[in-house]
Motif scaffolding. Structure first.
Motif, mmCIF file in Angstrom:
data_model
loop_
_atom_site.group_PDB
_atom_site.id
_atom_site.type_symbol
_atom_site.label_atom_id
_atom_site.label_comp_id
_atom_site.label_asym_id
_atom_site.label_seq_id
_atom_site.Cartn_x
_atom_site.Cartn_y
_atom_site.Cartn_z
ATOM 1 N N UNK A 103 65.854 76.312 109.197
ATOM 2 C CA UNK A 103 66.835 76.424 108.117
ATOM 3 C C UNK A 103 68.295 76.331 108.561
ATOM 4 N N UNK A 104 68.653 75.222 109.210
ATOM 5 C CA UNK A 104 70.065 75.047 109.582
ATOM 6 C C UNK A 104 70.913 74.786 108.342
ATOM 7 N N UNK A 105 72.233 74.909 108.496
ATOM 8 C CA UNK A 105 73.158 74.554 107.413
ATOM 9 C C UNK A 105 73.189 73.047 107.210
ATOM 10 N N UNK A 106 73.075 72.321 108.314
ATOM 11 C CA UNK A 106 73.126 70.861 108.221
ATOM 12 C C UNK A 106 72.382 70.253 109.400
ATOM 13 N N UNK A 107 72.059 68.969 109.217
ATOM 14 C CA UNK A 107 71.374 68.228 110.280
ATOM 15 C C UNK A 107 72.304 67.120 110.725
ATOM 16 N N UNK A 108 72.418 66.952 112.034
ATOM 17 C CA UNK A 108 73.300 65.911 112.548
ATOM 18 C C UNK A 108 72.560 65.080 113.602
ATOM 19 N N UNK A 109 72.503 63.777 113.381
ATOM 20 C CA UNK A 109 71.847 62.864 114.330
ATOM 21 C C UNK A 109 72.883 62.373 115.331
ATOM 22 N N UNK A 110 72.686 62.646 116.588
ATOM 23 C CA UNK A 110 73.665 62.249 117.599
ATOM 24 C C UNK A 110 73.569 60.750 117.867
ATOM 25 N N UNK A 111 74.746 60.090 117.913
ATOM 26 C CA UNK A 111 74.750 58.656 118.227
ATOM 27 C C UNK A 111 75.179 58.394 119.665
ATOM 28 N N UNK A 112 75.634 59.455 120.346
ATOM 29 C CA UNK A 112 75.984 59.305 121.756
ATOM 30 C C UNK A 112 77.327 58.641 122.004
ATOM 31 N N UNK A 113 78.135 58.451 120.944
ATOM 32 C CA UNK A 113 79.411 57.744 121.124
ATOM 33 C C UNK A 113 80.477 58.655 121.727
ATOM 34 N N UNK A 114 81.506 58.019 122.244
ATOM 35 C CA UNK A 114 82.656 58.763 122.763
ATOM 36 C C UNK A 114 83.324 59.541 121.631
ATOM 37 N N UNK A 115 83.417 58.900 120.474
ATOM 38 C CA UNK A 115 84.056 59.549 119.320
ATOM 39 C C UNK A 115 83.326 60.845 118.988
ATOM 40 N N UNK A 116 82.001 60.783 119.013
ATOM 41 C CA UNK A 116 81.192 61.963 118.703
ATOM 42 C C UNK A 116 81.415 63.069 119.749
#
Ligand SMILES: Nc1nc2c(ncn2[C@@H]2O[C@H](COP(=O)(O)OP(=O)(O)O)[C@@H](O)[C@H]2O)c(=O)[nH]1
Ligand SMILES: C=C(OP(=O)(O)O)C(=O)O
Ligand SMILES: [Mn+2]
Length: 607
Positions: A27-40
């Motif tokens: 039950x997280x607040x949100x799900x985030x898929x990592x793209x591995x970018x420098x920006x991320x």
């Protein structure tokens, strides 16, 4: 929280199902898929700085780098909380903690229930080894720690590229790695700088090829691609598929004559792998290149040679002891920046420091616990297991083959440990089976890399004691079986090294570090049949002048050299009952051959 599969950056069915399942449970607040970018990476770093978890270091000192201090009770691997949950207890063997997998899953499921409240769930796709390898080895870590997501970007090939490769030609298998720091935030509850839980579980399901980790945010407990996957789970895959997943550095060595050799070396945690992998040879004419500093996956090629691949992408190195004189190449690597520093000390001008970085201690520091520190404090400014996490690509010594999925042919394997007494600087074993015996009886003093007492001698077979994902007796059998797994096997020569022998007054007898190139040169000499050795009860040891001491004759005079090479019969006789005790502990799955090897050693020591 449910996963909107139309928004997810993949069509991988099993992955989407698993992500949904974990989200429903945690039950997280949100799900985030990592793209591995420098920006991320920059964004996560900025968020952690804003939250007070990370400190951005001074750009002029360490570009794009972050400092983290962990909870003082979350500083190392927790071996007593690490479990191998095979269906049968006997398959975990006498060296692992075992729990029934169904019971363990039930216990952990309750701990995971709602454990990501108030947090983001990061989905971290990664590949161990080059993505364009013939058969890439995927994993996905789900974690509620942004520190883990950032670290995984350095340590593995992480993000969009592996995620896309995972659906090339159909959905590919991946190892699911579930991680939570175990510190949910209920509405209104403030976070702490380093969330973790006093209850910790680092759990492996070898038959399922799955990893469940709970309660720790640190290193090998939390960066699940590393020890958990690449050693514990991969060792099981390797047993089943006829290869070796080992705790080894990979070094490319070019002799003054221009001949190339590849050396793999297994030393327990904090016993010199990273340093040897980045060695700056002090012997003129020798060149060393880094291919891996911690893990080697070794498979036979068609001609029957063992080829090693490093599945990692970065270094998670022990900071203390790393300095311009001991490991200038590590210093160059981290000074480029793009690194994470955990539990080191900070300078007042926003840089990092640790014991052994410079000969002179800075007048003032902020220690790893956040307190003002001066040399008079009488404490260590950096935790002994403090670490730098830095991209391999930045190493000035990086060898071109580091990113080659075919790997390199291994000419010699080194086993080693940290022993103040007994074990000579280098010993050559007589053949593969003898090498396996020496590896299986290898011992080392415990270090700060794991929680528990430091400096206690324990048997550490192939430096894998905490990392064998199955029965240690079966593991030794697998090593013995290797030559029979290829019709034309050419096994590497096996050596046993010890950089850490001490004099009676407690000083290291051998200068180590760059001067270990002198030992490597002797090893190459043995491969080429040119270096001198004397037969001893434990194997072939260099004669007094066989190791080139040009330039260090004063530091290592004849008497010191004799001391560092000495095979003392009485000291070795004191090892025998310890080896016997160790073999007895391993029990019935220990290959009988090892007992006869022990008898032979005993007889040789009596002769
Ligand atoms: N005396 C001595 N210390 C060493 C040598 N190589 C490494 N060390 C120290 O041992 C510790 C762990 O080294 P590291 O290479 O990070 O070990 P790893 O954990 O096996 O990769 C560091 O404090 C090093 O400075 C050596 O040849 N001689
Ligand atoms: C990551 C580790 O590595 P090393 O073998 O370099 O100490 C560890 O021990 O957890
Ligand atoms: Mn290391």
């Amino acid at each position: 929280m449910s996963v909107d599969t139309t928004q997810a950056p993949t069509t991988h069915k099993a992955l989407l199902e698993w992500v949904s399942e974990v989200a429903a449970l945690t039950e997280p607040d949100s799900i985030y898929w990592c793209d591995g970018s420098q920006e991320e990476y920059d964004r996560l770093g900025a968020e952690l700085v804003a939250a007070g978890t990370a400190i951005r270091l001074n750009e002029d000192k360490k570009k794009n780098s972050y400092y983290f201090a962990s909870d003082p009770d979350d500083v190392a691997r927790v071996e007593d909380r690490t479990f191998i949950c095979s269906q049968n207890e006997a398959d975990a063997g006498p060296t692992n903690n075992w729990r029934d997998p169904a019971e363990m899953k039930a216990t952990l499921t309750e701990l995971y229930r709602g454990c990501m409240h108030g947090r983001t769930m990061y989905v971290i796709p990664f590949c161990m080894g080059p993505i364009d390898a013939e058969d890439p080895t995927f994993g996905v870590e789900i974690s509620d720690s942004a520190y883990v997501a950032m670290s995984m970007r350095i340590m593995t090939r992480m993000g969009k590229a592996p995620l896309e490769a995972m659906t090339k030609g159909g959905d590919r298998a991946f190892v699911p790695c579930l991680h939570s720091v175990g510190y949910p935030l209920e509405p209104g509850q403030a976070d702490v700088a380093w969330p973790c839980n006093t209850e910790k579980y680092i759990v492996h399901f070898p038959e399922d090829r799955a990893i469940w980790s709970y309660g720790s945010g640190y290193g090998g407990n939390a960066l699940l691609g590393k020890k958990c996957y690449s050693l514990r789970i991969a060792s099981v895959m390797a047993r089943d598929e006829g290869w070796l997943a080992e705790h080894m550095l990979i070094l490319k060595l070019t002799s003054p004559a221009g001949k190339v050799y590849h050396i793999a070396g297994a030393f327990p945690s904090a016993c010199g792998k990273t340093n040897l992998a980045m060695i700056e040879p002090t012997l003129p004419g020798w060149k060393a290149e880094t291919l891996g500093d911690d893990i080697a996956w070794m498979r036979f090629d068609e001609e029957g040679y063992l080829r090693a691949v490093n599945p990692e992408n970065g270094f998670f190195g022990v900071a203390p002891g790393t300095g311009e004189s001991s490991n200038p190449n590590a210093m160059k690597t981290i000074n480029i920046g793009n690194s994470i520093f955990t539990n080191v000390a900070r300078t007042l001008d926003g840089d990092v420091w640790w014991e052994g970085m410079t000969d002179e201690k800075p007048a003032e520091l902020i220690d790893w616990k956040g307190n003002p520190w001066t040399p008079a404090s009488g404490t260590k400014a950096a935790h002994p297991n403090s670490r730098f996490t830095t991209p391999m690509e930045q190493a000035p010594t990086l060898g071109a083959e580091w990113n080659d999925g075919k790997g390199v042919r291994i000419d010699a394997i080194l086993f080693g440990g940290r022993r103040a007494t007994t074990v000579p600087l280098v010993t050559e074993t007589s053949d593969w089976a003898h090498g396996v015996f020496m590896g299986a009886t290898c011992s080392s003093e415990t270090t700060a890399a794991a929680t528990g007492a430091v400096g206690v001698v324990r048997r550490d077979p192939m430096a894998m004691l905490p990392f064998i994902g199955y029965n240690a007796g079966d593991y030794i059998q697998h090593w013995l079986d290797m030559p029979s797994l290829h019709e034309n096997a050419h096994m590497p020569k096996v050596f046993y090294v010890n950089w850490f022998r001490k004099s009676a007054d407690g000083k290291f007898l051998w200068p180590g570090f760059g001067d270990n190139s002198r030992v490597l040169a002797w090893i190459v000499g043995r491969l080429e049949g040119t270096a001198d050795a004397a037969r001893t009860p434990i194997g072939y040891v260099p004669t007094l002048d066989a190791i080139d001491r040009t330039g260090i004759e004063d530091e290592v005079d004849d008497a010191t050299m004799a001391e560092v090479l000495k095979v003392d019969t009485e000291e070795w006789q004191r090892e025998l009952p310890l080896i016997k005790e160790w073999f007895t502990k391993l029990g019935e799955r220990l290959p009988q051959q090892l007992w006869s090897d022990l008898d032979q050693l005993k007889a040789a020591l009596e002769a």
